[in-house]
Motif scaffolding. Structure first.
Motif, PDB file in Angstrom:
ATOM      1  N   MET A   1      22.628 123.979  63.991  1.00 18.42           N
ATOM      2  CA  MET A   1      22.157 124.832  65.086  1.00 18.42           C
ATOM      3  C   MET A   1      21.291 124.034  66.057  1.00 18.42           C
ATOM      4  O   MET A   1      20.456 123.249  65.641  1.00 18.42           O
ATOM      5  N   THR A   2      21.519 124.234  67.352  1.00 19.63           N
ATOM      6  CA  THR A   2      20.689 123.586  68.359  1.00 19.63           C
ATOM      7  C   THR A   2      19.379 124.353  68.495  1.00 19.63           C
ATOM      8  O   THR A   2      19.383 125.531  68.844  1.00 19.63           O
ATOM      9  N   GLU A   3      18.258 123.723  68.225  1.00 10.87           N
ATOM     10  CA  GLU A   3      16.963 124.361  68.431  1.00 10.87           C
ATOM     11  C   GLU A   3      16.708 124.471  69.937  1.00 10.87           C
ATOM     12  O   GLU A   3      16.983 123.530  70.686  1.00 10.87           O
ATOM     13  N   LEU A   4      16.173 125.585  70.357  1.00 13.22           N
ATOM     14  CA  LEU A   4      15.866 125.774  71.779  1.00 13.22           C
ATOM     15  C   LEU A   4      14.477 125.202  72.053  1.00 13.22           C
ATOM     16  O   LEU A   4      13.473 125.839  71.753  1.00 13.22           O
ATOM     17  N   ASP A   8      13.614 119.581  76.054  1.00  9.57           N
ATOM     18  CA  ASP A   8      14.928 119.195  76.578  1.00  9.57           C
ATOM     19  C   ASP A   8      14.942 119.146  78.108  1.00  9.57           C
ATOM     20  O   ASP A   8      15.769 118.446  78.696  1.00  9.57           O
ATOM     21  N   ARG A  12      16.545 116.311  80.339  1.00  5.84           N
ATOM     22  CA  ARG A  12      17.624 116.608  81.280  1.00  5.84           C
ATOM     23  C   ARG A  12      17.304 116.026  82.667  1.00  5.84           C
ATOM     24  O   ARG A  12      18.169 115.453  83.335  1.00  5.84           O
ATOM     25  N   ARG A  15      17.947 112.353  82.718  1.00  8.55           N
ATOM     26  CA  ARG A  15      19.353 111.974  82.710  1.00  8.55           C
ATOM     27  C   ARG A  15      20.122 112.478  83.931  1.00  8.55           C
ATOM     28  O   ARG A  15      21.063 111.822  84.373  1.00  8.55           O
ATOM     29  N   HIS A  16      19.751 113.645  84.439  1.00  9.37           N
ATOM     30  CA  HIS A  16      20.604 114.286  85.447  1.00  9.37           C
ATOM     31  C   HIS A  16      20.085 114.250  86.874  1.00  9.37           C
ATOM     32  O   HIS A  16      20.864 114.394  87.812  1.00  9.37           O
ATOM     33  N   GLU A 153      12.204 125.765  67.002  1.00 13.77           N
ATOM     34  CA  GLU A 153      12.055 126.544  68.236  1.00 13.77           C
ATOM     35  C   GLU A 153      10.966 127.602  68.104  1.00 13.77           C
ATOM     36  O   GLU A 153      10.519 128.149  69.097  1.00 13.77           O
ATOM     37  N   ARG A 177      11.133 128.633  71.904  1.00 13.84           N
ATOM     38  CA  ARG A 177      12.269 129.536  72.082  1.00 13.84           C
ATOM     39  C   ARG A 177      12.060 130.531  73.227  1.00 13.84           C
ATOM     40  O   ARG A 177      12.933 130.713  74.077  1.00 13.84           O
ATOM     41  N   TYR A 180      12.023 128.786  76.587  1.00 20.04           N
ATOM     42  CA  TYR A 180      13.379 128.316  76.916  1.00 20.04           C
ATOM     43  C   TYR A 180      14.176 129.451  77.567  1.00 20.04           C
ATOM     44  O   TYR A 180      14.770 129.292  78.640  1.00 20.04           O
ATOM     45  N   LEU A 181      14.163 130.616  76.940  1.00 22.16           N
ATOM     46  CA  LEU A 181      14.902 131.756  77.485  1.00 22.16           C
ATOM     47  C   LEU A 181      14.286 132.241  78.789  1.00 22.16           C
ATOM     48  O   LEU A 181      14.988 132.638  79.719  1.00 22.16           O
ATOM     49  N   PHE A 184      15.590 130.020  81.500  1.00 20.85           N
ATOM     50  CA  PHE A 184      16.953 130.405  81.893  1.00 20.85           C
ATOM     51  C   PHE A 184      16.914 131.630  82.813  1.00 20.85           C
ATOM     52  O   PHE A 184      17.605 131.681  83.826  1.00 20.85           O
ATOM     53  N   MET A 220      13.948 121.806  84.750  1.00 22.82           N
ATOM     54  CA  MET A 220      15.282 121.940  84.155  1.00 22.82           C
ATOM     55  C   MET A 220      16.391 121.761  85.189  1.00 22.82           C
ATOM     56  O   MET A 220      17.369 121.075  84.931  1.00 22.82           O
ATOM     57  N   VAL A 221      16.239 122.391  86.353  1.00 21.26           N
ATOM     58  CA  VAL A 221      17.332 122.349  87.332  1.00 21.26           C
ATOM     59  C   VAL A 221      17.194 121.205  88.332  1.00 21.26           C
ATOM     60  O   VAL A 221      18.100 120.971  89.138  1.00 21.26           O
TER      61      VAL A 221
END
Lengths: 524, 524
Positions: A1-4, A8, A12, A15-16, A153, A177, A180-181, A184, A220-221
């Motif tokens: 399972m990926t921990e939230l 990250d 990201r 890297r992005h 998480e 957790r 993270y949500l 999003f 994140m974005v």
């Protein structure tokens, strides 16, 4: 399972979108312009240095800082080291900070030099670190943390205390957790809609409820982030918006009012702004109209420290709502502004209900009002060390706000439950009375609180700040108010003052007003 | 802790946007127009009826249905009953369906009348239910399920089998948690950006990888949903877009090609469309240009059944990218179209890498190509019953695609690993050769496969469909191709055929072509 895990997000970014900018200002001047590549490198070094200092997974690391790039680095570095960032409110007194830092058992605190006096009563085990040279030395020497400690998480990433207008401040721990949500949700079209194309300006303090969660979303974005630095003034904010072509910024209505005045006077270019988000208290119609008529889209976001904090947003999401706010007529615009004074729609992921005193759910008819309960993946289910357990019932957070929900799902906060005035067995909304007072052209600010009354139990008392140049008296304002509210709502007195007392997050301090005017007998 | 359950989405629809529409068509005519209130009522009844039929939590309930409102009801009702919706692919043979339904141990199957013959080899314990009258009788009688069984976010909600171009089809189980996060991602500004203001048309089959996850996203945010019904034709799709003012629709490039031709001929009004999303295979530049020049914004979304399926999107998220695709010049537009042929940026929440044959990570320089690995909260970490464990390495999914990633984080799929041609120790990309063939004005479709070769191990062979009216021969095409690719890439032969064989999801069936032409010796 990926921990939230919120760590990250910086990974990201590295890297992005390594070359998107982060810009730091101080006193209206640019002091640093770097990018996510450099940010992440410094974050990794800082995390490594924190570990070497003795910070262990789960430890609280306090921050007592203005909105600058190092504070933003702490946002990523402390959780990366497996620890908990505890954002301390710099508007509090040394005594309050001592209580909070002690209650949270902060092991290390990073503080701005000018704020050090606020830490007089605090003695963290690993000491207090100056956010200036000492911090830079750490980052210089810090071995980059390449393998973060194992985390779940459910581990806390951030800790923040409520401003505590009733009783002692209470801690709200944010697990990875939930944040993270929340992040999003912040990037959804129907909410704040933070995107890689944005340039966000952090006017909301980073110490205040995750700065509404915007730093995480922006990272994140890959949005460009701009930090105004210590003691940001209205002219500085205006200057930065114009220079950096800011697209998104949030603030409390009082700041937005002063900013509008400044922008009007100086003709500052705000054409880049796609969202001016107001939160913290209900904005006036005049404020919303003023910005909208300058072409700046205004939204209200409502939330609470206990909700990470985002809960609602005033974006209209139903194109088929055939109602007065649709269309381009002046009447439709007014209706939209009026609606922005309401608190808007619930973000996906959350659930709500309004209940009566017995906990029974009330209809969503826009009329019935009751205490608002909220639950969901980023709503606290307890305070940090189990304080005030009565605020949590069957998985629901009792918000302490009294509200209505209309059939289309739009919230309207009627009052804080504790600010309602119970007169002769009936409730009077302090907010509704304040609104009626603000409709008077002589009134600039208004606060209504309950004062004890022998016959009616409680009666409203109004405290107002007059507009510049006005010489209206209390009696005069009271008699004008007579035509706008039911007779039994009329305050016992309207007191004029030079300024209203404020809490550490800029809200009217009604607790202080209640204490101050508790002895008022009133004229009735 | 709040469990992340996709059944919350219909509950949200019921409470927050009960009057947004769901519209069902059949043969181009509207057959039903109802709303989320009625939808949720029927879903609750169906869930209750399924329980009464004997469906227990965790049971697989198969669906073998076209895109109609009852299939959309099954999407919500089966998980509400605590069971797993197993969407069966109606393009498969009865034998393949028998294998899959048996492998998944489906206890009940709901099927359209015209598809019943495909279930000849299947005998589920609780029988096969006709999606017509029998279904309606169930919904009529079903006691609404008010208290769903206790579920964990790790329980499966949906099950779908890969089309299986290599070996037997493999099952992918989708837990609630993964679909929940996938839904949040689908609503982000930087991705598909599904919002309450959308009207989505379900062209992508509901049996195909959660229909890209759009039904869940649309339900959560309250978008209007339109279902085209059985055997949707291109003229029907065009008619529905115009009548319902569709804003978002996804499809494979072959359908988009025919649709463009139809829209050009008939002047259909597509001005409502904000996103035409292509997926399944790489669209041609001509197709992208054709739509964009009609004012329809085209995106490519890349994904896999194993990724729920969304992984990338071609929205440009960095406004500072000072490159040829910025600006409004014709050259900039062409550059944007060209970029839409790439697979775009990775959605937040996911991680990727490209690796060489030894598993070592390759640079993201837009040149180095290797197998693409992906992981994240909505990426499968195993197949349903543990099939093909070698596809999962240290938490990463091996996609089987060979790709490059450029420094800005944009993916370009070079080829399916199994479609690469190994000639004399060097790799030739079948996709690159197909692209070069498609640049020939006489070529309408092209497929390149490897055929065995004594000296070079493998050599490419091209199979093409000529444009209407063309009489070009293989030799002629081959000689023209000579100027466009390295000499050693030149196929042994160019065979012209009337049509390319297709798999059940509409992709070119290269496995069949390889078998068919395995005996070709070639001219070299």
């Amino acid at each position: 399972m990926t921990e939230l895990l919120i760590t990250d997000f910086a990974e990201r970014a590295r890297r992005h979108h390594p070359h998107r900018e982060i810009v730091a200002y101080a006193r209206g001047e640019e002091v640093l312009r770097y990018d996510y590549a450099r940010y992440c490198e410094r974050v990794a070094r800082l995390a490594g240095a924190l570990q070497r200092l003795g910070v262990r997974p789960g430890d609280r690391v306090g921050s007592l800082c203005w909105n600058h790039h190092r504070h933003l680095e702490l946002y990523a570095a402390v959780p990366l080291a497996g620890a908990v960032l505890h954002t301390l409110n710099l508007r509090l007194s040394a005594e309050e900070i001592a209580y909070i830092a002690g209650h949270a058992d902060d092991r290390l605190i990073v503080a701005d030099t000018d704020l050090m006096p606020l830490l007089d009563g605090v003695d963290p085990e690993l000491g207090v670190l100056d956010s200036g040279e000492a911090y830079e030395a750490l980052v210089e020497q810090g071995p980059p943390l390449t393998t973060p400690p194992e985390r779940s998480e459910h581990d806390l990433a951030v800790l923040c205390y409520t401003s505590g207008t009733t009783g002692r401040p209470k801690g709200v721990g944010y697990p990875h957790r939930g944040l993270y949500l929340h992040t999003f949700a912040a990037c959804m079209v129907d909410g704040h809609a933070v995107s890689g194309r944005d340039t966000v300006l952090h006017v909301v303090p980073l110490f205040h409820a995750n700065a509404w969660g915007v730093p995480f979303a922006a990272t994140m974005v890959g949005a460009k982030q701009v930090l105004p630095g210590p003691h940001p003034t209205v002219p500085e904010i205006a200057r930065i918006v114009e220079r950096e072509r800011v697209t998104y910024l949030g603030m409390v209505p009082t700041v937005a009012t002063d900013l509008l005045e400044h922008v009007r006077t100086h003709g500052t270019d705000f054409s880049s702004v796609r969202a001016l988000v107001l939160g913290g208290s209900t904005p006036s119609l005049e404020l919303i109209r003023g910005w909208e008529e300058r072409g700046v889209p205004v939204f209200q976001g409502w939330g609470m420290t206990e909700i990470s904090p985002m809960a609602t947003f005033t974006r209209e999401t139903d194109p088929t709502a055939t109602d007065p706010a649709a269309g381009d007529s002046p009447g439709a615009a007014e209706e939209r502004y009026r609606r922005t004074r309401g608190q808007g729609r619930l973000l996906p992921g959350l659930q709500w209900r309004i209940v009566d005193d017995d906990g029974a759910e009330l209809p969503r008819d826009g009329v019935a009002s009751g205490e608002l309960l909220i639950r969901g993946p980023w709503v606290a289910s307890s305070y940090y060390l189990g304080e005030a357990p009565d605020r949590f019932v069957d998985g629901w957070l009792r918000t302490g706000d009294v509200a209505t929900i209309d059939p289309a799902g739009r919230l309207r906060i009627v009052d804080r439950a504790k600010d309602l005035i119970k007169s002769g067995g009936e409730w009077i909304s302090s907010m509704a009375l304040e609104e009626a007072l603000l409709a008077d052209p002589d009134v600039a600010e208004a606060a209504v609180v309950a004062v004890p009354h022998q016959r009616w139990q409680e009666r409203p008392l109004a405290v107002v700040v007059l507009r510049q140049g006005s010489r209206a008296g209390g009696e005069q304002l009271l008699s004008r108010l007579g035509g706008r509210v039911p007779r039994w709502w009329l305050p016992t007195d309207v007191v004029t003052v030079d300024a209203l007392p404020r809490t550490s997050v800029g809200k009217t301090d009604k607790r202080r007003l209640r204490t101050q005017y508790a002895g008022t007998t009133g004229k009735e």
